[in-house]
Design an enzyme around this catalytic site. Structure first.
Site, PDB file in Angstrom:
ATOM      1  N   HIS A 105      -9.682   0.966   4.813  1.00 23.97           N
ATOM      2  CA  HIS A 105      -8.389   1.180   5.479  1.00 23.97           C
ATOM      3  C   HIS A 105      -8.600   2.130   6.664  1.00 23.97           C
ATOM      4  O   HIS A 105      -9.382   3.071   6.584  1.00 23.97           O
ATOM      5  CB  HIS A 105      -7.365   1.766   4.497  1.00 23.97           C
ATOM      6  CG  HIS A 105      -5.979   1.761   5.087  1.00 23.97           C
ATOM      7  ND1 HIS A 105      -5.564   2.731   5.971  1.00 23.97           N
ATOM      8  CD2 HIS A 105      -4.953   0.896   4.966  1.00 23.97           C
ATOM      9  CE1 HIS A 105      -4.327   2.459   6.359  1.00 23.97           C
ATOM     10  NE2 HIS A 105      -3.930   1.346   5.760  1.00 23.97           N
ATOM     11  N   GLU A 151      -6.980   4.499   7.843  1.00 23.58           N
ATOM     12  CA  GLU A 151      -6.753   5.928   7.612  1.00 23.58           C
ATOM     13  C   GLU A 151      -8.005   6.578   7.032  1.00 23.58           C
ATOM     14  O   GLU A 151      -8.298   7.743   7.302  1.00 23.58           O
ATOM     15  CB  GLU A 151      -5.520   6.129   6.715  1.00 23.58           C
ATOM     16  CG  GLU A 151      -4.245   5.951   7.533  1.00 23.58           C
ATOM     17  CD  GLU A 151      -3.055   5.421   6.771  1.00 23.58           C
ATOM     18  OE1 GLU A 151      -3.018   5.500   5.541  1.00 23.58           O
ATOM     19  OE2 GLU A 151      -2.133   4.900   7.453  1.00 23.58           O
ATOM     20  N   GLY A 184       2.378   2.150  10.821  1.00 21.87           N
ATOM     21  CA  GLY A 184       3.351   3.231  10.733  1.00 21.87           C
ATOM     22  C   GLY A 184       4.028   3.565  12.042  1.00 21.87           C
ATOM     23  O   GLY A 184       4.738   4.562  12.143  1.00 21.87           O
ATOM     24  N   LYS A 190       0.045   4.290  -0.352  1.00 20.94           N
ATOM     25  CA  LYS A 190      -0.612   5.472   0.239  1.00 20.94           C
ATOM     26  C   LYS A 190      -0.404   6.716  -0.650  1.00 20.94           C
ATOM     27  O   LYS A 190      -0.305   6.579  -1.858  1.00 20.94           O
ATOM     28  CB  LYS A 190      -0.123   5.682   1.673  1.00 20.94           C
ATOM     29  CG  LYS A 190      -0.267   4.391   2.502  1.00 20.94           C
ATOM     30  CD  LYS A 190      -0.094   4.584   3.978  1.00 20.94           C
ATOM     31  CE  LYS A 190      -0.265   3.242   4.674  1.00 20.94           C
ATOM     32  NZ  LYS A 190      -0.216   3.339   6.127  1.00 20.94           N
ATOM     33  N   GLU A 195      -5.427  -5.076  10.430  1.00 23.68           N
ATOM     34  CA  GLU A 195      -4.410  -4.047  10.663  1.00 23.68           C
ATOM     35  C   GLU A 195      -4.730  -3.298  11.956  1.00 23.68           C
ATOM     36  O   GLU A 195      -5.546  -2.365  11.940  1.00 23.68           O
ATOM     37  CB  GLU A 195      -4.392  -3.052   9.506  1.00 23.68           C
ATOM     38  CG  GLU A 195      -4.033  -3.661   8.170  1.00 23.68           C
ATOM     39  CD  GLU A 195      -3.492  -2.602   7.222  1.00 23.68           C
ATOM     40  OE1 GLU A 195      -2.364  -2.759   6.764  1.00 23.68           O
ATOM     41  OE2 GLU A 195      -4.182  -1.603   6.982  1.00 23.68           O
ATOM     42  N   SER A 236       3.331  -2.239  10.450  1.00 20.85           N
ATOM     43  CA  SER A 236       4.770  -2.306  10.730  1.00 20.85           C
ATOM     44  C   SER A 236       5.398  -3.654  10.395  1.00 20.85           C
ATOM     45  O   SER A 236       6.277  -4.129  11.113  1.00 20.85           O
ATOM     46  CB  SER A 236       5.044  -1.914  12.184  1.00 20.85           C
ATOM     47  OG  SER A 236       4.664  -0.563  12.412  1.00 20.85           O
ATOM     48  N   ASN A 238       0.856  -1.190   0.000  1.00 24.22           N
ATOM     49  CA  ASN A 238       0.000   0.000   0.000  1.00 24.22           C
ATOM     50  C   ASN A 238       0.895   1.245   0.000  1.00 24.22           C
ATOM     51  O   ASN A 238       1.479   1.588   1.019  1.00 24.22           O
ATOM     52  CB  ASN A 238      -0.889  -0.048   1.258  1.00 24.22           C
ATOM     53  CG  ASN A 238      -1.742   1.194   1.425  1.00 24.22           C
ATOM     54  OD1 ASN A 238      -1.829   2.024   0.513  1.00 24.22           O
ATOM     55  ND2 ASN A 238      -2.372   1.325   2.581  1.00 24.22           N
TER      56      ASN A 238
HETATM   57  P1  PGA Z   1       2.781   0.209   7.691  1.00 26.99           P
HETATM   58  O1  PGA Z   1       1.314   0.433   7.058  1.00 26.99           O
HETATM   59  O2  PGA Z   1       3.331  -1.070   7.083  1.00 26.99           O
HETATM   60  O3  PGA Z   1       3.552   1.416   7.279  1.00 26.99           O
HETATM   61  O4  PGA Z   1       2.625   0.083   9.160  1.00 26.99           O
HETATM   62  C1  PGA Z   1       0.439  -0.624   6.821  1.00 26.99           C
HETATM   63  C2  PGA Z   1      -0.844  -0.120   6.201  1.00 26.99           C
HETATM   64  O5  PGA Z   1      -1.330   0.957   6.586  1.00 26.99           O
HETATM   65  O6  PGA Z   1      -1.424  -0.775   5.320  1.00 26.99           O
END
Ligand code: PGA
Length: 251
Positions: free
Chosen positions: A95, A97, A173, A11, A167, A212, A9
């Protein structure tokens, strides 16, 4: 046997130049043949990525789609039909976010899942609890609700071609991944929620872990019986790291 999957992803990252560089580096990497690998660029770069990946086994997905599946007067939106036409195979829905920053609730997420599925795009439904929800011991309740809402709207049969990504919001992140045991516990619960509606579909359903994931922790996470691969954010922006994670899924 469920085939492992690793999805990157990207983003809101990348320019035409950096995307071209990332794709050409990825094409030079050795990727395992037994793993489905997909990348999710920003919608601005989907056409470029589809073109540059032509002939490669890596598939392409979008990070979101509209609730409406066709065409029409929805300024700024992109429908699943358009994304499919642009060469996408997959789309992320729900997601965290988008849930947290843009206020998308379970109903919106369910309609996006339904629209994707109706157009022939394969949804990857993202679920996960916040830090406070985990502290309050509500992880399984929250994740079960997120899955059940979609199941109620689309029906369990729609999960035959879908993927779920667990997730935990606190792991995204943050550098603080769930432990393999924490991930396994939630993945098994998710499979259980689907199994109550259809055991065969639950058995075939791929459940990815995200939050992560790095080259260093991927193998142990992916070794859990109900962890069928990963949804990778930060580490997917580096071809070396991402391909190492894909190889971890192949072992
Ligand atoms: P990350 O993000 O691997 O940077 O923690 C995962 C995601 O949001 O899909």
């Amino acid at each position: 046997m469920r085939r492992k999957m690793v999805a990157g992803n990207w983003k809101m990252n990348g320019t035409r130049t950096s995307v071209a560089e990332l794709i050409s580096s990825l094409k030079r990497e050795e990727l395992p043949s037994g793993v489905d690998v997909a990348v999710f660029p920003s919608s601005l770069h989907i056409a470029q990525v589809v073109g540059e990946l032509e002939g490669s086994a890596i598939s392409v997905g979008a990070q979101d789609c509209a609730e409406e599946c066709g065409f029409g007067a929805f300024t700024g939106e992109e429908s699943s039909a358009q994304l499919l036409d642009a060469g996408c195979t997959w789309v992320l829905v729900g997601h965290s976010e988008r849930r947290l920053l843009l206020g998308e609730g379970d109903e919106v997420v369910s309609r996006k899942f339904s629209a994707a599925q109706a157009s022939g795009l394969r949804p990857i439904l993202c679920v996960g609890e916040t830090f406070d929800e985990r502290q309050a011991g509500r992880t399984l309740e929250v994740v079960s609700r997120q899955i059940s809402c979609v199941l109620d709207v689309v029906g369990v049969a729609a999960f035959e071609f879908a993927v779920v990504a667990y997730e935990p919001v606190w792991a995204i992140g943050s550098g603080l991944s769930a432990t393999p045991g924490q991930a396994q516990r939630v993945h098994a619960a998710i499979r259980g929620v689907v199994a109550r509606r259809d055991p065969a579909i639950a058995e075939g359903l791929r459940i990815l872990y995200g939050g992560s994931v790095k080259a260093e922790n991927a193998a142990e996470l992916f070794s859990q019986v109900d962890v069928d691969g990963g949804l990778i954010g930060g580490a997917s922006l580096n071809a070396n790291d991402f391909s190492a994670i894909c190889r971890a899924a192949g072992n």
